[in-house]
Scaffold this motif. Structure first.
Motif, short mmCIF file in Angstrom:
data_model
loop_
_atom_site.label_atom_id
_atom_site.label_comp_id
_atom_site.label_asym_id
_atom_site.label_seq_id
_atom_site.Cartn_x
_atom_site.Cartn_y
_atom_site.Cartn_z
N GLU A 477 4.79 -4.41 -1.92
CA GLU A 477 3.59 -4.44 -2.08
C GLU A 477 3.00 -3.17 -2.84
N TRP A 542 0.19 -3.68 -5.97
CA TRP A 542 0.45 -4.41 -7.17
C TRP A 542 -0.82 -5.31 -7.48
N GLU A 543 -1.32 -5.86 -6.60
CA GLU A 543 -2.80 -6.77 -6.80
C GLU A 543 -3.84 -5.67 -7.38
N ASP A 544 -4.22 -6.24 -8.63
CA ASP A 544 -5.14 -5.44 -9.37
C ASP A 544 -4.79 -4.27 -9.66
#
Length: 665
Positions: A477, A542-544
């Protein structure tokens, strides 16, 4: 509730071999967590391989065995590399779900590259001292042990003596002592016992044959349980003679349960080991098995027996004294109360209690940060602006390669926390000599080389994801990215301190800095506090993700919260003729207190003389403070007026006019 993540046990002995420490402990662990037992690689033409493809089968409730066929001669140098690759691929393919812990428990095994979970190095014997006994190459054993000791999150040894041996191999290693255990005691009824002694275990060079001959010569009946595994012909002849006596009954190899039943028919157990380095480091299973059967024990005076500190264990070294003690105890009438007390003492050392202790230690070793962490380095990417002038200088690349090997690569390899990756970007037009060095540097998996003419954020994140996926994992994550210049070094605990801070960081995204560091210039070492230094990190989802290359290291605080990680110096900058922007800052410091954190990196540093200290205090520091203050003021004005691009153009112009003079560094 039973954990859903299995425990992967990379064994040193096959499951079907003699039930020793590994099998007993893995069986006990299976009562709490599923265990995947990876047998040592099985030669494809041998009797353990089941075809040419890896196979899995349930061998005990909660234990599944993985057997991986490999080419014959898997211990030979070339074939060994092929065998290790086959085993690693099989482990990566079968890890679903990912293991909560990976235990390496053999002298020739290594942690698989990219292994998920807590890494436990479990050492059952002094494998180096026993290399000849096992018929294995001592040099390779040592290399495997050094690698595993550095990679492990938790190191476990079966005796204090063995723990000390491991700390000599890799100084500073923390070792948990987890002695061998025993099966749960049975009733042990006194009326079923007859006068006599029992010896359980493998019959080989570890036994003191002189003591055994004295026991038999004294007239004591001796029951021997276990297979013959000797390699020395002289020892074989001695065993032949021993087992031929009329008062010796050899029952051969038996299951642990069957052996326990036989122990209930005698009155004393014996552990007659020779005083050798291998035996001093061991923790004999048989001693606790005897207590579990309610037997008194006569043992040679070795560290493990002393560690047990039990009044039920009599220590004797001489053959005559040992034999006399065995005969006396063998002929004593079994006392039900004494039997109960011995069994109660054994209960404190059951395999179940050992399994619980190990699981608690694994849980305590869980990292504070469970995401993915990458060091990222621009080695010789084509760079516009002021830096391009420095990089174009004749000899810059060779000089930088030397500094990288001397400081940067060595310090990353010495990290105490191995849970990170390292991606280094190289120019696709790199010369052949550098490509050869890159191949050598990265051969052990220390870093992943990527060749690009440039790298934007999307490409960087794609490269990092690819590294995670190539290791057989999926991205977590959270992500940490840490900038590392190719001529700088890290303290051995840099990664560990950073990840601990990241695990405690509450904001969704934050910049992390270890503000204290060192600067090395020739023989002079300086202590420096830089709250926005170039060793910057960003922890985020991790996202963006933005990564630590989202902005200049001095400006990350404009777009995210900043957290400083306290502690001793965590980084080392090297000031030299090829620096793009580094210069001497900070105050002179003695190298001695820092050498342990920067092993081998401060060899050139010398303490400052009294004259040097006076000169620094009266002249150098005031001059440097004025210079840095002026630089900072001018830089601030230029940034406000012209922005970052304008500041770069000014730097480029000044360096061009200076003819690349290095100035004061």
């Amino acid at each position: 509730m039973r954990p859903t993540t299995p425990l992967l046990w990379i064994a040193g002995t096959p499951w079907d071999a003699i039930a020793g420490t590994e099998k007993q402990l893995a069986t006990a662990l299976a009562a709490h967590r599923d265990v995947i037992w990876a047998d040592p690689p099985a030669p494809v033409l041998g009797d353990r391989a089941k075809g040419i493809l890896p196979s899995r089968e349930t061998v005990h409730p909660g234990v599944e065995r993985l057997t991986v066929p490999v080419p014959p001669g898997a211990t030979r140098p070339v074939v060994r590399l092929v065998a290790e690759r086959i085993l690693r691929r099989a482990l990566l393919k079968m890890r679903s779900p990912s293991p909560g812990a990976v235990v390496v428990a053999g002298p020739m095994a290594r942690f698989p590259r990219g292994a998920a979970g807590i890494r436990v190095f479990f050492v059952t014997d002094d494998w180096l001292a026993g290399a000849a006994l096992m018929g294995l190459p001592a040099g390779r054993i040592r290399r495997c042990m050094e690698y595993n000791l550095r990679e492990a999150d938790l190191v476990v040894a079966v005796s204090p003596y063995l723990a000390a041996q491991l700390q000599q191999i890799v100084p500073g290693t923390e070792v948990m002592v987890l002695p061998n255990g025993c099966l749960t005691p049975s009733d042990g009824q006194a009326q079923t016992r007859r006068p006599g002694a029992a010896l359980v275990g493998q019959l080989n060079e570890r036994l003191d044959l002189e003591i055994l001959q004295a026991v038999v010569a004294s007239g004591t009946a001796l029951t021997v349980i276990g297979p013959r595994t000797e390699r020395d012909p002289a020892v074989g002849a001695g065993l032949d003679d021993l087992l031929s006596h009329n008062n010796v009954t050899w029952l051969g190899e038996m299951s642990a349960a069957a052996a326990a039943e036989q122990l209930e028919t005698v009155t004393v157990g014996i552990t007659p080991y020779s005083d050798t380095p291998f035996n001093r480091a061991s923790f004999p299973l048989k001693t606790l098995d005897y207590l579990s059967a309610g037997l008194p024990v006569v043992a040679t005076d070795l560290p493990a027996a002393r560690w047990l500190n039990s009044g039920h264990i009599l220590l004797e070294d001489g053959a005559e004294g040992f034999a006399a003690a065995v005969k006396r105890l063998a002929n004593e009438t079994p006392d039900p109360e004494q039997i109960r007390m011995r069994q109660q003492a054994a209960m404190e050392h059951s395999w179940g209690s050992r399994a619980r202790d190990l699981l608690q230690a694994i849980e305590a070793s869980a990292p504070a940060f469970t995401g993915d962490h990458f060091l990222i380095t621009r080695f010789n990417l084509p760079t516009p602006g002021a830096e391009s002038l420095v990089r174009a200088r004749e000899g810059w690349l060779r000089e930088r390669a030397g500094l990288f090997e001397r400081y940067c690569l060595a310090s990353v390899a010495a990290q105490t926390n191995p849970r990170f990756g390292w991606v280094i970007y190289f120019d696709p037009e790199s010369p052949g000599w550098l490509r050869e060095k890159i191949s050598d540097w990265s051969a052990g998996g220390t870093f992943t080389p990527v060749f690009r003419a440039s790298v934007n954020r999307a490409e960087l994140l794609g490269d990092l994801r690819a590294v995670v996926q190539d290791s057989g994992q999926v991205p977590g994550e959270a992500l940490i990215t840490t900038n590392l210049d190719n001529d700088d070094g890290l303290a051995t605990d840099f990664v560990d301190r950073l990840q601990r801070a990241a695990g405690e960081t509450e904001p969704a995204r934050a910049a992390l800095y270890l503000p204290r560091g060192l600067i090395l210039h020739g023989t002079s070492l300086y202590a420096r506090t830089d709250r926005t230094n170039a060793f910057c990190s960003v922890v985020e989802p991790w996202e963006d993700a933005l990564t630590c290359w989202n902005d200049w290291h001095t400006m990350l605080g404009r777009s995210m919260p900043v957290r400083e990680v306290p502690g001793p110096p965590g980084w080392l900058q090297i000031v030299h003729g090829g620096n793009v922007s580094n210069r001497i800052r900070g105050r002179r410091t003695a190298p001695g207190p820092h050498r342990r954190s920067f092993p081998g990196l401060l060899d050139s540093a010398l303490p400052a003389s009294v004259l040097d200290q006076a000169r620094e205090l009266l002249l150098t520091l005031p001059r440097r403070a004025a210079r840095d203050g002026l630089r900072s003021a001018v830089k601030t004005v230029l940034l406000r007026v012209a922005g970052k691009d304008g500041l770069d153009r000014v730097k480029e112009l000044l360096r061009a006019r200076a003819g690349m003079g290095s100035g004061e560094r």
